[in-house]
Design a protein around this motif. Structure first.
Motif, PDB file in Angstrom:
ATOM      1  N   ALA A 123       0.833  -1.210   0.000  1.00 58.88           N
ATOM      2  CA  ALA A 123       0.000   0.000   0.000  1.00 58.88           C
ATOM      3  C   ALA A 123       0.863   1.254   0.000  1.00 58.88           C
ATOM      4  CB  ALA A 123      -0.924  -0.013   1.216  1.00 58.88           C
ATOM      5  N   PHE A 124       1.921   1.245   0.793  1.00 55.63           N
ATOM      6  CA  PHE A 124       2.850   2.373   0.853  1.00 55.63           C
ATOM      7  C   PHE A 124       3.429   2.662  -0.533  1.00 55.63           C
ATOM      8  CE2 PHE A 124       7.384   3.571   1.340  1.00 55.63           C
ATOM      9  CZ  PHE A 124       7.224   4.844   1.857  1.00 55.63           C
ATOM     10  N   PHE A 125       3.909   1.628  -1.213  1.00 56.78           N
ATOM     11  CA  PHE A 125       4.491   1.829  -2.539  1.00 56.78           C
ATOM     12  C   PHE A 125       3.433   2.254  -3.556  1.00 56.78           C
ATOM     13  CE2 PHE A 125       8.191  -0.390  -0.822  1.00 56.78           C
ATOM     14  CZ  PHE A 125       9.191   0.441  -1.313  1.00 56.78           C
TER      15      PHE A 125
ATOM     16  N   GLU B 229       3.520  13.714   2.180  1.00 54.77           N
ATOM     17  CA  GLU B 229       2.065  13.864   2.274  1.00 54.77           C
ATOM     18  C   GLU B 229       1.349  12.563   2.622  1.00 54.77           C
ATOM     19  OE1 GLU B 229       0.487  15.663  -1.261  1.00 54.77           O
ATOM     20  OE2 GLU B 229       1.833  17.395  -1.108  1.00 54.77           O
ATOM     21  N   ILE B 230       2.066  11.470   2.619  1.00 53.89           N
ATOM     22  CA  ILE B 230       1.457  10.167   2.917  1.00 53.89           C
ATOM     23  C   ILE B 230       1.411   9.982   4.428  1.00 53.89           C
ATOM     24  CG2 ILE B 230       1.687   7.670   2.672  1.00 53.89           C
ATOM     25  CD1 ILE B 230       3.123   8.216  -0.018  1.00 53.89           C
ATOM     26  N   THR B 231       0.244   9.640   4.931  1.00 52.71           N
ATOM     27  CA  THR B 231       0.074   9.431   6.369  1.00 52.71           C
ATOM     28  C   THR B 231      -0.129   7.943   6.677  1.00 52.71           C
ATOM     29  OG1 THR B 231      -2.337   9.652   6.304  1.00 52.71           O
ATOM     30  CG2 THR B 231      -1.043  11.702   6.577  1.00 52.71           C
ATOM     31  N   VAL B 232      -0.016   7.614   7.952  1.00 55.36           N
ATOM     32  CA  VAL B 232      -0.294   6.252   8.400  1.00 55.36           C
ATOM     33  C   VAL B 232      -1.738   5.897   8.064  1.00 55.36           C
ATOM     34  CG1 VAL B 232      -0.580   4.804  10.464  1.00 55.36           C
ATOM     35  CG2 VAL B 232       1.479   6.213  10.182  1.00 55.36           C
ATOM     36  N   LYS B 233      -2.621   6.847   8.227  1.00 55.32           N
ATOM     37  CA  LYS B 233      -4.036   6.625   7.894  1.00 55.32           C
ATOM     38  C   LYS B 233      -4.183   6.267   6.408  1.00 55.32           C
ATOM     39  CE  LYS B 233      -8.536   8.827   7.842  1.00 55.32           C
ATOM     40  NZ  LYS B 233      -9.269  10.064   7.779  1.00 55.32           N
ATOM     41  N   ASP B 234      -3.465   7.006   5.542  1.00 52.30           N
ATOM     42  CA  ASP B 234      -3.522   6.734   4.103  1.00 52.30           C
ATOM     43  C   ASP B 234      -3.045   5.313   3.791  1.00 52.30           C
ATOM     44  OD1 ASP B 234      -4.323   9.395   3.597  1.00 52.30           O
ATOM     45  OD2 ASP B 234      -2.237  10.059   3.345  1.00 52.30           O
ATOM     46  N   ILE B 235      -1.937   4.942   4.403  1.00 54.49           N
ATOM     47  CA  ILE B 235      -1.367   3.606   4.155  1.00 54.49           C
ATOM     48  C   ILE B 235      -2.334   2.527   4.635  1.00 54.49           C
ATOM     49  CG2 ILE B 235       0.530   2.026   4.705  1.00 54.49           C
ATOM     50  CD1 ILE B 235       2.294   4.599   5.076  1.00 54.49           C
ATOM     51  N   SER B 236      -2.879   2.721   5.821  1.00 49.84           N
ATOM     52  CA  SER B 236      -3.820   1.746   6.384  1.00 49.84           C
ATOM     53  C   SER B 236      -5.053   1.599   5.506  1.00 49.84           C
ATOM     54  CB  SER B 236      -4.241   2.166   7.790  1.00 49.84           C
ATOM     55  OG  SER B 236      -3.121   2.235   8.630  1.00 49.84           O
ATOM     56  N   GLU B 237      -5.599   2.731   5.063  1.00 47.53           N
ATOM     57  CA  GLU B 237      -6.793   2.687   4.212  1.00 47.53           C
ATOM     58  C   GLU B 237      -6.482   2.014   2.878  1.00 47.53           C
ATOM     59  OE1 GLU B 237      -8.247   6.712   3.940  1.00 47.53           O
ATOM     60  OE2 GLU B 237      -9.142   6.628   5.940  1.00 47.53           O
ATOM     61  N   GLN B 238      -5.331   2.331   2.301  1.00 48.11           N
ATOM     62  CA  GLN B 238      -4.941   1.723   1.023  1.00 48.11           C
ATOM     63  C   GLN B 238      -4.809   0.210   1.166  1.00 48.11           C
ATOM     64  OE1 GLN B 238      -4.499   3.330  -1.992  1.00 48.11           O
ATOM     65  NE2 GLN B 238      -3.943   1.440  -3.018  1.00 48.11           N
ATOM     66  N   ALA B 239      -4.297  -0.227   2.326  1.00 46.18           N
ATOM     67  CA  ALA B 239      -4.122  -1.668   2.582  1.00 46.18           C
ATOM     68  C   ALA B 239      -5.410  -2.329   3.063  1.00 46.18           C
ATOM     69  CB  ALA B 239      -3.027  -1.872   3.628  1.00 46.18           C
TER      70      ALA B 239
ATOM     71  N   LEU C 164      -6.660  -2.052   6.030  1.00 45.51           N
ATOM     72  CA  LEU C 164      -6.395  -2.516   7.377  1.00 45.51           C
ATOM     73  C   LEU C 164      -6.587  -1.342   8.337  1.00 45.51           C
ATOM     74  CD1 LEU C 164      -3.123  -4.539   6.680  1.00 45.51           C
ATOM     75  CD2 LEU C 164      -5.376  -5.496   7.137  1.00 45.51           C
ATOM     76  N   SER C 165      -6.740  -1.644   9.593  1.00 39.88           N
ATOM     77  CA  SER C 165      -6.913  -0.573  10.580  1.00 39.88           C
ATOM     78  C   SER C 165      -5.563   0.073  10.905  1.00 39.88           C
ATOM     79  CB  SER C 165      -7.534  -1.133  11.852  1.00 39.88           C
ATOM     80  OG  SER C 165      -6.604  -1.950  12.528  1.00 39.88           O
ATOM     81  N   ARG C 166      -5.650   1.299  11.427  1.00 37.68           N
ATOM     82  CA  ARG C 166      -4.435   1.965  11.890  1.00 37.68           C
ATOM     83  C   ARG C 166      -3.811   1.186  13.040  1.00 37.68           C
ATOM     84  NH1 ARG C 166      -5.670   8.309  12.276  1.00 37.68           N
ATOM     85  NH2 ARG C 166      -4.480   7.898  14.152  1.00 37.68           N
ATOM     86  N   ARG C 167      -4.635   0.573  13.853  1.00 38.63           N
ATOM     87  CA  ARG C 167      -4.124  -0.246  14.952  1.00 38.63           C
ATOM     88  C   ARG C 167      -3.241  -1.379  14.407  1.00 38.63           C
ATOM     89  NH1 ARG C 167      -8.616  -2.533  18.465  1.00 38.63           N
ATOM     90  NH2 ARG C 167      -8.148  -4.553  17.589  1.00 38.63           N
ATOM     91  N   THR C 168      -3.680  -1.985  13.315  1.00 47.81           N
ATOM     92  CA  THR C 168      -2.875  -3.044  12.682  1.00 47.81           C
ATOM     93  C   THR C 168      -1.544  -2.469  12.200  1.00 47.81           C
ATOM     94  OG1 THR C 168      -4.855  -4.266  12.035  1.00 47.81           O
ATOM     95  CG2 THR C 168      -2.827  -4.762  10.835  1.00 47.81           C
ATOM     96  N   PHE C 169      -1.597  -1.272  11.609  1.00 48.30           N
ATOM     97  CA  PHE C 169      -0.351  -0.622  11.176  1.00 48.30           C
ATOM     98  C   PHE C 169       0.596  -0.492  12.364  1.00 48.30           C
ATOM     99  CE2 PHE C 169       2.620   2.764  10.628  1.00 48.30           C
ATOM    100  CZ  PHE C 169       3.013   2.679   9.306  1.00 48.30           C
ATOM    101  N   TYR C 170       0.097   0.049  13.469  1.00 46.44           N
ATOM    102  CA  TYR C 170       0.949   0.304  14.631  1.00 46.44           C
ATOM    103  C   TYR C 170       1.402  -0.967  15.346  1.00 46.44           C
ATOM    104  CZ  TYR C 170       0.308   5.294  14.051  1.00 46.44           C
ATOM    105  OH  TYR C 170       0.326   6.572  13.555  1.00 46.44           O
ATOM    106  N   ARG C 171       0.744  -2.080  15.095  1.00 39.84           N
ATOM    107  CA  ARG C 171       1.238  -3.359  15.609  1.00 39.84           C
ATOM    108  C   ARG C 171       2.476  -3.793  14.827  1.00 39.84           C
ATOM    109  NH1 ARG C 171      -3.790  -6.492  15.107  1.00 39.84           N
ATOM    110  NH2 ARG C 171      -5.146  -5.234  16.398  1.00 39.84           N
ATOM    111  N   SER C 172       2.551  -3.345  13.587  1.00 39.38           N
ATOM    112  CA  SER C 172       3.662  -3.741  12.715  1.00 39.38           C
ATOM    113  C   SER C 172       4.803  -2.727  12.683  1.00 39.38           C
ATOM    114  CB  SER C 172       3.159  -3.950  11.289  1.00 39.38           C
ATOM    115  OG  SER C 172       2.210  -4.988  11.252  1.00 39.38           O
TER     116      SER C 172
END
Length: 186
Positions: A18-20, A30-40, A42-50
């Motif tokens: 998703a990041f790429f 301009e890319i946020t954790v929220k953007d990456i999570s939404e693109q994937a 997955l939840s932001r919580r899942t992002f922060y677990r990783s």
């Protein structure tokens, strides 16, 4: 790997993909954790677990690439390959990652990875024998590896920014010719 570990690894992969995907159309800043999570999806919580943040995601990608490359080199060392084959393997490995690498280069992130991964270059020294290896102190070996790592990284930076880069074999052959010409006796 148990089921939980497999799911965590899959989530990291999806987040990295998703990041790429986002890097294709948006500047890194301009890319946020929220953007990456939404693109994937997955939840932001899942992002922060990783990952701690998107820089940690980028570091993880770089570390995985170095790990995978070390694994490839380990296989090479068992096959007793010549130096041209070692060079071709190096360029082939990074060529396989060229779409992601090109995005990192365009976003000025590739050299950031170099600075973070360069200290790991000495690990490569023990994996296989190369013509430029010396028997020296850790400091001397560090000089040699910094020199070669920086040179190879710069070639990748110049080569993989191209939309249609030369083949890995062509790049390896060109470099081998130049290295042979530099091999002179004083």
């Amino acid at each position: 790997m148990n089921g939980k570990q497999r799911i965590a690894a899959q989530s990291r992969e999806w987040l990295t993909t998703a990041f790429f995907e986002l890097l294709k159309s948006r500047p890194y800043g301009e890319i946020t954790v929220k953007d990456i999570s939404e693109q994937a999806q997955l939840s932001r919580r899942t992002f922060y677990r990783s990952f701690k943040d998107k820089e940690d995601l980028l570091d993880d990608y770089g570390n995985r690439m170095i790990h995978d490359y070390l694994a490839r080199l380990t296989d090479l060392s068992k096959a007793n390959m010549d130096f041209e084959q070692v060079l071709t393997t190096f360029f082939s490995f990074w060529y396989e990652q060229r779409n992601e690498i090109r995005l990192l280069i365009k976003q000025n992130l590739f050299m950031v990875l170099l600075a973070k991964l360069s200290p790991q270059a000495t690990k490569l020294y023990d994996v296989f024998q190369a013509p430029w290896h010396i028997e020296g102190t850790k400091r001397e070996i560090s000089y040699v590896m910094s020199f070669s790592f920086g040179g190879f990284w710069n070639i990748l930076n110049m080569w993989l920014i191209e939309e249609n880069p030369d083949s890995p074999k062509e790049v390896a052959h060109t470099l081998l010719i130049a290295l042979k010409k530099m091999n002179y006796e004083e």
